[in-house]
Design an enzyme around this catalytic site. Structure first.
Site, PDB file in Angstrom:
ATOM      1  N   SER A   1       0.818  -1.219   0.000  1.00 50.65           N
ATOM      2  CA  SER A   1       0.000   0.000   0.000  1.00 50.65           C
ATOM      3  C   SER A   1       0.850   1.268   0.000  1.00 50.65           C
ATOM      4  CB  SER A   1      -0.943   0.012   1.195  1.00 50.65           C
ATOM      5  OG  SER A   1      -0.214   0.070   2.397  1.00 50.65           O
ATOM      6  N   CYS A   2       2.111   1.159   0.381  1.00 51.37           N
ATOM      7  CA  CYS A   2       3.001   2.328   0.361  1.00 51.37           C
ATOM      8  C   CYS A   2       3.557   2.583  -1.035  1.00 51.37           C
ATOM      9  CB  CYS A   2       4.111   2.184   1.396  1.00 51.37           C
ATOM     10  SG  CYS A   2       5.007   0.629   1.324  1.00 51.37           S
ATOM     11  N   ARG A   3       2.985   1.878  -2.008  1.00 52.72           N
ATOM     12  CA  ARG A   3       3.263   2.066  -3.436  1.00 52.72           C
ATOM     13  C   ARG A   3       4.667   1.647  -3.864  1.00 52.72           C
ATOM     14  NH1 ARG A   3      -0.586   6.669  -2.724  1.00 52.72           N
ATOM     15  NH2 ARG A   3      -2.384   5.871  -3.750  1.00 52.72           N
TER      16      ARG A   3
END
Length: 187
Positions: A156-158
């Site tokens: 989710s932190c890309r």
């Protein structure tokens, strides 16, 4: 032969992977298990009670002090459960478990529980690979906890790395294998 109905305590930690816990709750219920959901305060920032209550058929519990449980939620919710599943198992929860802390409902439930514990870690790659987290993971394994994941992939932190919570179907299969293995040892 119909699979045995199990009583599962599903503890949801405060990470973005909490959204997958709704699917896990649904899959557990569809498999015929009775699911009781508890969430950390942080988890409520990611997923709502209405969703989890509808999927489990039971009210979601958040607090150690809850008038619905006169003996204490940590005592009543761990009675006669077949497993405690923590998904996502955050670095914070695993640290509390490894150190024997009882600072919230989930960590208190962990200490009260005598059934198998299945942890599905989820966090960023640097956090997962931090020496302190790995030390806690090793302690939890030595304490008898079972782990599923984390997996490699898009976080989710890309960025890509290790830290994705395992998919709900994988967690369910791991739990069923755990039950099967325990039944074989008892026979």
């Amino acid at each position: 032969m119909e699979p045995k109905t199990r009583r599962i305590l599903l503890a949801i930690g405060g990470g973005i992977a909490a959204y997958k816990a709704a699917d896990l709750c649904s899959k557990l219920a569809q498999a015929g298990h009775q699911v009781q959901v508890v969430t950390s305060r942080a988890a409520t920032e990611f997923i709502g009670d209405a969703t989890l209550a509808a999927l489990s058929g039971r009210p979601v519990v958040h607090e150690v002090f809850d008038a619905r449980f006169p003996l204490g939620s940590h005592i009543e919710l761990t009675r006669e459960i077949d497993a405690m599943v923590v998904a996502p198992a955050t670095a914070n929860l695993m640290a509390q478990f490894a150190q024997g802390m009882a600072s919230d409902l989930i960590s208190t439930l962990y200490l009260q529980n005598t059934s198998p514990v299945l942890l599905a870690p989820a966090m960023s790659d640097p956090m997962w690979n931090h020496v302190a987290v790995q030390r806690n993971v090793e302690m939890l394994r030595e304490d008898g906890c079972h782990l599923v994941g984390p997996e490699d992939g898009w976080l989710s932190c890309r960025v890509k790395g290790t830290g994705r919570m395992s998919e709900p179907v994988t967690i369910l299969k791991t739990l069923e294998t755990l039950f099967s293995d325990r039944a074989t040892k008892i026979d």
